[in-house]
Design an enzyme around this catalytic site. Structure first.
Site, PDB file in Angstrom:
ATOM      1  N   TYR A   1      40.199  45.103  31.724  1.00 56.48           N
ATOM      2  CA  TYR A   1      39.828  44.434  32.980  1.00 56.48           C
ATOM      3  C   TYR A   1      40.903  44.653  34.055  1.00 56.48           C
ATOM      4  O   TYR A   1      40.600  44.930  35.215  1.00 56.48           O
ATOM      5  CB  TYR A   1      39.656  42.950  32.660  1.00 56.48           C
ATOM      6  CG  TYR A   1      39.132  42.066  33.764  1.00 56.48           C
ATOM      7  CD1 TYR A   1      37.763  42.013  34.055  1.00 56.48           C
ATOM      8  CD2 TYR A   1      39.987  41.243  34.492  1.00 56.48           C
ATOM      9  CE1 TYR A   1      37.284  41.171  35.047  1.00 56.48           C
ATOM     10  CE2 TYR A   1      39.515  40.400  35.480  1.00 56.48           C
ATOM     11  CZ  TYR A   1      38.158  40.367  35.752  1.00 56.48           C
ATOM     12  OH  TYR A   1      37.692  39.529  36.737  1.00 56.48           O
TER      13      TYR A   1
ATOM     14  N   ALA B   1      43.009  47.153  34.259  1.00 56.82           N
ATOM     15  CA  ALA B   1      42.958  48.564  34.680  1.00 56.82           C
ATOM     16  C   ALA B   1      41.797  48.786  35.646  1.00 56.82           C
ATOM     17  O   ALA B   1      41.953  49.466  36.672  1.00 56.82           O
ATOM     18  CB  ALA B   1      42.799  49.472  33.456  1.00 56.82           C
TER      19      ALA B   1
ATOM     20  N   ILE C   1      38.462  30.943  38.814  1.00 60.24           N
ATOM     21  CA  ILE C   1      37.384  30.317  39.580  1.00 60.24           C
ATOM     22  C   ILE C   1      36.345  29.783  38.588  1.00 60.24           C
ATOM     23  O   ILE C   1      36.022  30.451  37.595  1.00 60.24           O
ATOM     24  CB  ILE C   1      36.711  31.352  40.532  1.00 60.24           C
ATOM     25  CG1 ILE C   1      37.765  32.061  41.413  1.00 60.24           C
ATOM     26  CG2 ILE C   1      35.626  30.692  41.370  1.00 60.24           C
ATOM     27  CD1 ILE C   1      38.534  31.210  42.390  1.00 60.24           C
TER      28      ILE C   1
HETATM   29  P1  NAP Z   1      29.565  35.508  36.529  1.00 59.63           P
HETATM   30  O1  NAP Z   1      29.386  34.074  36.896  1.00 59.63           O
HETATM   31  O2  NAP Z   1      29.632  35.886  35.093  1.00 59.63           O
HETATM   32  O3  NAP Z   1      28.406  36.364  37.253  1.00 59.63           O
HETATM   33  C1  NAP Z   1      28.376  37.740  37.079  1.00 59.63           C
HETATM   34  C2  NAP Z   1      27.326  38.340  37.976  1.00 59.63           C
HETATM   35  O4  NAP Z   1      27.406  39.775  37.834  1.00 59.63           O
HETATM   36  C3  NAP Z   1      25.919  37.950  37.610  1.00 59.63           C
HETATM   37  O5  NAP Z   1      25.159  37.879  38.797  1.00 59.63           O
HETATM   38  C4  NAP Z   1      25.459  39.109  36.736  1.00 59.63           C
HETATM   39  O6  NAP Z   1      24.050  39.333  36.749  1.00 59.63           O
HETATM   40  C5  NAP Z   1      26.140  40.264  37.430  1.00 59.63           C
HETATM   41  N1  NAP Z   1      26.328  41.436  36.587  1.00 59.63           N
HETATM   42  C6  NAP Z   1      27.080  41.560  35.457  1.00 59.63           C
HETATM   43  N2  NAP Z   1      26.997  42.804  34.969  1.00 59.63           N
HETATM   44  C7  NAP Z   1      26.179  43.492  35.815  1.00 59.63           C
HETATM   45  C8  NAP Z   1      25.683  44.817  35.844  1.00 59.63           C
HETATM   46  N3  NAP Z   1      26.029  45.708  34.902  1.00 59.63           N
HETATM   47  N4  NAP Z   1      24.853  45.179  36.849  1.00 59.63           N
HETATM   48  C9  NAP Z   1      24.494  44.291  37.816  1.00 59.63           C
HETATM   49  N5  NAP Z   1      24.919  43.020  37.833  1.00 59.63           N
HETATM   50  C10 NAP Z   1      25.745  42.624  36.840  1.00 59.63           C
HETATM   51  O7  NAP Z   1      30.896  36.100  37.171  1.00 59.63           O
HETATM   52  P2  NAP Z   1      31.824  35.553  38.370  1.00 59.63           P
HETATM   53  O8  NAP Z   1      32.874  34.695  37.782  1.00 59.63           O
HETATM   54  O9  NAP Z   1      30.987  35.056  39.472  1.00 59.63           O
HETATM   55  O10 NAP Z   1      32.545  36.923  38.784  1.00 59.63           O
HETATM   56  C11 NAP Z   1      32.149  37.678  39.919  1.00 59.63           C
HETATM   57  C12 NAP Z   1      33.220  38.702  40.222  1.00 59.63           C
HETATM   58  O11 NAP Z   1      34.460  38.035  40.445  1.00 59.63           O
HETATM   59  C13 NAP Z   1      33.492  39.676  39.060  1.00 59.63           C
HETATM   60  O12 NAP Z   1      33.776  40.955  39.574  1.00 59.63           O
HETATM   61  C14 NAP Z   1      34.728  39.111  38.407  1.00 59.63           C
HETATM   62  O13 NAP Z   1      35.453  40.097  37.724  1.00 59.63           O
HETATM   63  C15 NAP Z   1      35.465  38.580  39.619  1.00 59.63           C
HETATM   64  N6  NAP Z   1      36.447  37.552  39.295  1.00 59.63           N
HETATM   65  C16 NAP Z   1      36.070  36.357  38.764  1.00 59.63           C
HETATM   66  C17 NAP Z   1      37.037  35.402  38.484  1.00 59.63           C
HETATM   67  C18 NAP Z   1      36.701  34.049  37.913  1.00 59.63           C
HETATM   68  O14 NAP Z   1      37.657  33.303  37.591  1.00 59.63           O
HETATM   69  N7  NAP Z   1      35.442  33.671  37.766  1.00 59.63           N
HETATM   70  C19 NAP Z   1      38.392  35.669  38.735  1.00 59.63           C
HETATM   71  C20 NAP Z   1      38.736  36.904  39.275  1.00 59.63           C
HETATM   72  C21 NAP Z   1      37.755  37.830  39.560  1.00 59.63           C
HETATM   73  P3  NAP Z   1      23.036  38.590  35.687  1.00 59.63           P
HETATM   74  O15 NAP Z   1      22.863  37.189  36.223  1.00 59.63           O
HETATM   75  O16 NAP Z   1      21.793  39.384  35.726  1.00 59.63           O
HETATM   76  O17 NAP Z   1      23.735  38.609  34.361  1.00 59.63           O
END
Ligand code: NAP
Length: 242
Positions: free
Chosen positions: A153, A155, A186
Protein backbone atom coordinates in the site's frame (compact mmCIF):
# COMPACT_ATOMS: atom_id res chain seq x y z
CA UNK A 1 -23.32 21.29 -16.78
CA UNK A 2 -19.89 20.74 -15.22
CA UNK A 3 -19.08 17.06 -14.76
CA UNK A 4 -16.98 15.22 -12.16
CA UNK A 5 -16.00 11.54 -12.02
CA UNK A 6 -15.25 10.03 -8.61
CA UNK A 7 -13.78 6.52 -8.59
CA UNK A 8 -14.91 4.47 -5.60
CA UNK A 9 -17.75 6.95 -5.06
CA UNK A 10 -20.16 4.47 -3.51
CA UNK A 11 -18.81 4.51 0.05
CA UNK A 12 -16.50 6.22 2.52
CA UNK A 13 -14.32 9.11 1.39
CA UNK A 14 -15.47 8.79 -2.23
CA UNK A 15 -19.11 9.16 -1.21
CA UNK A 16 -18.32 12.29 0.84
CA UNK A 17 -16.45 13.70 -2.18
CA UNK A 18 -19.46 13.02 -4.45
CA UNK A 19 -21.70 14.95 -2.05
CA UNK A 20 -19.24 17.84 -1.70
CA UNK A 21 -18.88 18.22 -5.48
CA UNK A 22 -22.66 17.88 -5.94
CA UNK A 23 -23.15 20.72 -3.45
CA UNK A 24 -20.73 22.75 -5.60
CA UNK A 25 -23.04 22.18 -8.59
CA UNK A 26 -21.26 19.32 -10.32
CA UNK A 27 -23.04 16.51 -12.16
CA UNK A 28 -21.50 13.42 -10.54
CA UNK A 29 -20.44 10.21 -12.27
CA UNK A 30 -20.22 7.67 -9.46
CA UNK A 31 -17.82 4.82 -10.17
CA UNK A 32 -17.68 1.71 -7.98
CA UNK A 33 -16.80 -1.95 -8.42
CA UNK A 34 -19.62 -4.09 -7.02
CA UNK A 35 -21.74 -2.44 -4.33
CA UNK A 36 -24.61 -1.12 -6.47
CA UNK A 37 -26.93 -0.58 -3.50
CA UNK A 38 -24.47 1.81 -1.82
CA UNK A 39 -23.77 3.57 -5.14
CA UNK A 40 -27.52 4.11 -5.61
CA UNK A 41 -27.73 5.56 -2.08
CA UNK A 42 -24.97 8.00 -2.98
CA UNK A 43 -26.77 8.99 -6.18
CA UNK A 44 -30.01 9.59 -4.25
CA UNK A 45 -28.15 11.87 -1.83
CA UNK A 46 -26.56 13.71 -4.77
CA UNK A 47 -30.08 14.32 -6.12
CA UNK A 48 -31.33 15.48 -2.70
CA UNK A 49 -28.67 18.20 -2.87
CA UNK A 50 -30.31 19.50 -6.04
CA UNK A 51 -27.72 18.09 -8.41
CA UNK A 52 -27.76 15.02 -10.63
CA UNK A 53 -25.52 12.17 -11.67
CA UNK A 54 -25.25 8.59 -12.84
CA UNK A 55 -23.61 5.29 -11.91
CA UNK A 56 -20.67 4.05 -13.97
CA UNK A 57 -19.36 0.77 -12.55
CA UNK A 58 -15.96 -0.48 -13.65
CA UNK A 59 -12.95 -2.07 -12.00
CA UNK A 60 -10.19 0.56 -11.77
CA UNK A 61 -7.57 -2.18 -12.00
CA UNK A 62 -8.94 -3.47 -15.33
CA UNK A 63 -7.65 -1.33 -18.20
CA UNK A 64 -9.93 -2.88 -20.84
CA UNK A 65 -13.03 -2.48 -18.66
CA UNK A 66 -12.21 1.21 -18.07
CA UNK A 67 -11.56 1.92 -21.74
CA UNK A 68 -14.86 0.34 -22.70
CA UNK A 69 -16.93 2.16 -20.05
CA UNK A 70 -15.35 5.55 -20.62
CA UNK A 71 -15.39 5.40 -24.41
CA UNK A 72 -19.06 4.38 -24.35
CA UNK A 73 -19.78 7.24 -21.93
CA UNK A 74 -18.00 9.67 -24.26
CA UNK A 75 -20.02 8.40 -27.26
CA UNK A 76 -23.26 9.01 -25.35
CA UNK A 77 -22.04 12.48 -24.29
CA UNK A 78 -20.05 13.71 -27.28
CA UNK A 79 -20.80 17.37 -26.48
CA UNK A 80 -19.52 17.12 -22.88
CA UNK A 81 -16.29 16.40 -21.04
CA UNK A 82 -15.29 15.36 -17.54
CA UNK A 83 -13.51 18.36 -16.02
CA UNK A 84 -12.88 16.97 -12.51
CA UNK A 85 -11.41 13.51 -11.91
CA UNK A 86 -11.01 12.24 -8.36
CA UNK A 87 -8.93 9.05 -8.29
CA UNK A 88 -10.19 7.71 -4.98
CA UNK A 89 -10.92 3.96 -5.32
CA UNK A 90 -8.51 1.93 -3.23
CA UNK A 91 -8.03 -1.20 -1.13
CA UNK A 92 -5.74 -2.44 1.66
CA UNK A 93 -4.33 -5.95 1.99
CA UNK A 94 -1.87 -5.61 4.86
CA UNK A 95 0.81 -8.16 5.64
CA UNK A 96 4.43 -8.17 6.66
CA UNK A 97 6.64 -8.48 3.60
CA UNK A 98 8.10 -11.98 4.22
CA UNK A 99 4.56 -13.38 4.51
CA UNK A 100 3.01 -11.32 1.71
CA UNK A 101 1.19 -13.37 -0.93
CA UNK A 102 1.55 -12.51 -4.64
CA UNK A 103 -2.10 -11.48 -4.82
CA UNK A 104 -1.76 -9.15 -1.80
CA UNK A 105 1.03 -7.28 -3.58
CA UNK A 106 -0.50 -7.38 -7.07
CA UNK A 107 -4.08 -6.46 -6.10
CA UNK A 108 -2.99 -3.46 -4.04
CA UNK A 109 -0.60 -2.17 -6.71
CA UNK A 110 -3.16 -2.70 -9.47
CA UNK A 111 -6.05 -1.08 -7.61
CA UNK A 112 -4.17 1.82 -5.98
CA UNK A 113 -1.40 2.64 -8.49
CA UNK A 114 -2.18 1.27 -11.95
CA UNK A 115 -5.71 2.69 -11.55
CA UNK A 116 -4.22 6.19 -11.62
CA UNK A 117 -2.73 5.56 -15.07
CA UNK A 118 -5.68 3.55 -16.34
CA UNK A 119 -8.32 6.19 -15.61
CA UNK A 120 -6.34 9.44 -15.89
CA UNK A 121 -4.98 8.68 -19.38
CA UNK A 122 -8.52 8.30 -20.72
CA UNK A 123 -9.61 11.76 -19.53
CA UNK A 124 -6.57 14.04 -19.74
CA UNK A 125 -6.77 14.80 -23.48
CA UNK A 126 -10.29 16.24 -23.13
CA UNK A 127 -9.18 18.44 -20.23
CA UNK A 128 -6.22 19.71 -22.26
CA UNK A 129 -8.39 20.42 -25.31
CA UNK A 130 -10.83 22.37 -23.14
CA UNK A 131 -7.96 24.13 -21.35
CA UNK A 132 -9.43 23.43 -17.92
CA UNK A 133 -9.32 20.46 -15.59
CA UNK A 134 -8.75 19.18 -12.09
CA UNK A 135 -7.16 15.83 -11.24
CA UNK A 136 -7.17 14.98 -7.54
CA UNK A 137 -5.60 11.77 -6.27
CA UNK A 138 -6.44 10.33 -2.86
CA UNK A 139 -3.18 8.96 -1.52
CA UNK A 140 -2.25 8.29 2.12
CA UNK A 141 0.02 9.09 5.01
CA UNK A 142 1.45 5.61 4.29
CA UNK A 143 2.71 6.87 0.92
CA UNK A 144 4.53 9.76 2.58
CA UNK A 145 6.16 8.07 5.56
CA UNK A 146 5.72 4.34 4.93
CA UNK A 147 3.76 2.15 7.34
CA UNK A 148 4.87 -1.18 8.80
CA UNK A 149 2.74 -4.04 7.44
CA UNK A 150 1.87 -1.98 4.36
CA UNK A 151 4.82 -2.22 1.94
CA UNK A 152 2.35 -2.86 -0.90
CA UNK A 153 0.00 0.00 0.00
CA UNK A 154 2.84 2.43 0.86
CA UNK A 155 4.57 1.67 -2.46
CA UNK A 156 1.35 2.20 -4.42
CA UNK A 157 0.50 5.50 -2.72
CA UNK A 158 4.09 6.78 -2.98
CA UNK A 159 3.93 5.91 -6.69
CA UNK A 160 0.80 8.01 -7.13
CA UNK A 161 2.48 10.91 -5.31
CA UNK A 162 5.38 10.78 -7.80
CA UNK A 163 2.98 10.60 -10.73
CA UNK A 164 1.00 13.56 -9.34
CA UNK A 165 4.13 15.72 -9.27
CA UNK A 166 5.25 14.67 -12.77
CA UNK A 167 1.87 15.06 -14.47
CA UNK A 168 1.33 18.43 -12.78
CA UNK A 169 4.42 19.74 -14.57
CA UNK A 170 3.41 18.20 -17.90
CA UNK A 171 0.03 19.91 -18.10
CA UNK A 172 0.08 23.05 -15.93
CA UNK A 173 0.30 25.31 -19.00
CA UNK A 174 -3.10 24.11 -20.18
CA UNK A 175 -4.77 25.09 -16.90
CA UNK A 176 -5.15 21.52 -15.70
CA UNK A 177 -4.00 21.04 -12.10
CA UNK A 178 -2.97 17.74 -10.52
CA UNK A 179 -2.84 17.40 -6.74
CA UNK A 180 -3.03 14.74 -4.07
CA UNK A 181 -4.76 14.55 -0.71
CA UNK A 182 -3.14 12.32 1.91
CA UNK A 183 -5.51 11.24 4.68
CA UNK A 184 -4.33 9.74 7.96
CA UNK A 185 -6.86 7.53 9.80
CA UNK A 186 -10.38 8.24 8.55
CA UNK A 187 -13.51 6.48 9.83
CA UNK A 188 -14.76 4.34 6.90
CA UNK A 189 -15.30 0.66 6.10
CA UNK A 190 -11.58 0.47 5.25
CA UNK A 191 -10.55 1.22 8.84
CA UNK A 192 -13.37 -0.72 10.55
CA UNK A 193 -10.99 -3.49 11.64
CA UNK A 194 -8.57 -1.07 13.33
CA UNK A 195 -8.51 -0.42 17.08
CA UNK A 196 -9.48 3.26 17.15
CA UNK A 197 -9.22 3.53 20.96
CA UNK A 198 -5.60 2.46 20.87
CA UNK A 199 -4.55 4.22 17.64
CA UNK A 200 -6.10 7.60 18.46
CA UNK A 201 -3.55 8.01 21.26
CA UNK A 202 -0.87 8.58 18.59
CA UNK A 203 -2.94 11.23 16.79
CA UNK A 204 -2.45 14.79 18.11
CA UNK A 205 -6.14 15.56 17.43
CA UNK A 206 -6.96 12.43 19.49
CA UNK A 207 -9.53 11.04 17.05
CA UNK A 208 -9.98 9.50 13.61
CA UNK A 209 -11.01 11.94 10.87
CA UNK A 210 -14.35 12.05 9.08
CA UNK A 211 -14.74 11.46 5.32
CA UNK A 212 -16.25 14.97 5.06
CA UNK A 213 -12.99 16.44 6.38
CA UNK A 214 -11.14 14.90 3.42
CA UNK A 215 -13.89 15.92 0.99
CA UNK A 216 -13.61 19.56 2.10
CA UNK A 217 -10.00 19.68 0.83
CA UNK A 218 -10.92 17.89 -2.40
CA UNK A 219 -13.69 20.46 -2.92
CA UNK A 220 -11.21 23.29 -2.50
CA UNK A 221 -8.70 21.73 -4.92
CA UNK A 222 -11.52 21.23 -7.44
CA UNK A 223 -12.54 24.88 -7.21
CA UNK A 224 -11.35 27.75 -9.41
CA UNK A 225 -9.81 29.29 -6.29
CA UNK A 226 -7.14 26.57 -6.34
CA UNK A 227 -5.97 27.45 -9.87
CA UNK A 228 -2.37 28.19 -8.84
CA UNK A 229 -1.88 25.06 -6.74
CA UNK A 230 -0.50 22.07 -8.62
CA UNK A 231 1.80 19.13 -7.86
CA UNK A 232 0.99 19.41 -4.14
CA UNK A 233 0.18 16.79 -1.53
CA UNK A 234 -2.12 18.06 1.22
CA UNK A 235 -2.28 15.99 4.41
CA UNK A 236 -5.53 15.57 6.33
CA UNK A 237 -4.38 13.62 9.37
CA UNK A 238 -5.10 15.44 12.65
CA UNK A 239 -1.43 16.30 13.08
CA UNK A 240 -0.16 12.70 12.76
CA UNK A 241 2.91 12.80 10.59
CA UNK A 242 5.89 11.04 12.13
P1 NAP B 1 -13.79 2.25 1.49
O1 NAP B 1 -14.75 2.82 2.48
O2 NAP B 1 -13.34 0.85 1.64
O3 NAP B 1 -14.41 2.46 0.01
C1 NAP B 1 -13.69 2.03 -1.09
C2 NAP B 1 -14.38 2.47 -2.35
O4 NAP B 1 -13.54 2.09 -3.46
C3 NAP B 1 -15.72 1.82 -2.58
O5 NAP B 1 -16.55 2.75 -3.24
C4 NAP B 1 -15.37 0.65 -3.49
O6 NAP B 1 -16.44 0.24 -4.35
C5 NAP B 1 -14.29 1.27 -4.34
N1 NAP B 1 -13.40 0.30 -4.97
C6 NAP B 1 -12.55 -0.58 -4.37
N2 NAP B 1 -11.90 -1.30 -5.30
C7 NAP B 1 -12.33 -0.85 -6.51
C8 NAP B 1 -12.06 -1.21 -7.85
N3 NAP B 1 -11.17 -2.18 -8.14
N4 NAP B 1 -12.70 -0.56 -8.84
C9 NAP B 1 -13.60 0.42 -8.57
N5 NAP B 1 -13.91 0.80 -7.32
C10 NAP B 1 -13.30 0.16 -6.30
O7 NAP B 1 -12.45 3.11 1.43
P2 NAP B 1 -12.13 4.60 1.96
O8 NAP B 1 -11.62 4.49 3.34
O9 NAP B 1 -13.24 5.50 1.64
O10 NAP B 1 -10.86 4.92 1.04
C11 NAP B 1 -10.94 5.74 -0.12
C12 NAP B 1 -9.55 6.12 -0.55
O11 NAP B 1 -8.89 6.80 0.52
C13 NAP B 1 -8.65 4.92 -0.88
O12 NAP B 1 -7.81 5.24 -1.96
C14 NAP B 1 -7.82 4.74 0.37
O13 NAP B 1 -6.60 4.11 0.10
C15 NAP B 1 -7.65 6.19 0.79
N6 NAP B 1 -7.32 6.35 2.20
C16 NAP B 1 -8.19 5.97 3.17
C17 NAP B 1 -7.85 6.15 4.51
C18 NAP B 1 -8.76 5.78 5.64
O14 NAP B 1 -8.31 5.87 6.81
N7 NAP B 1 -10.00 5.37 5.41
C19 NAP B 1 -6.60 6.70 4.85
C20 NAP B 1 -5.74 7.07 3.82
C21 NAP B 1 -6.11 6.90 2.51
P3 NAP B 1 -17.54 -0.90 -3.89
O15 NAP B 1 -18.49 -0.17 -2.97
O16 NAP B 1 -18.17 -1.35 -5.14
O17 NAP B 1 -16.76 -1.96 -3.17
Amino acid sequence: MKIALVTGGSRGIGKAVCLKLAAMGYYIIINYRSNTAEAENTLNEVKQLGSDGELLPFDVSDRADIRKSLSEWKKRNSDKYIEVLVNNAGIRKDNILPMMEDNEWDDVINTNLHSFFNVTRELTTDMLMNKYGRIINIVSLSGLKGMSGQTNYSAAKAGVIGATKALAQEIAKKKVTVNAVAPGFIKTDMTEDLDEKMLKRMIPANRFGKPEEVAAVVGFLASEGASYITGEVISVNGGLYT
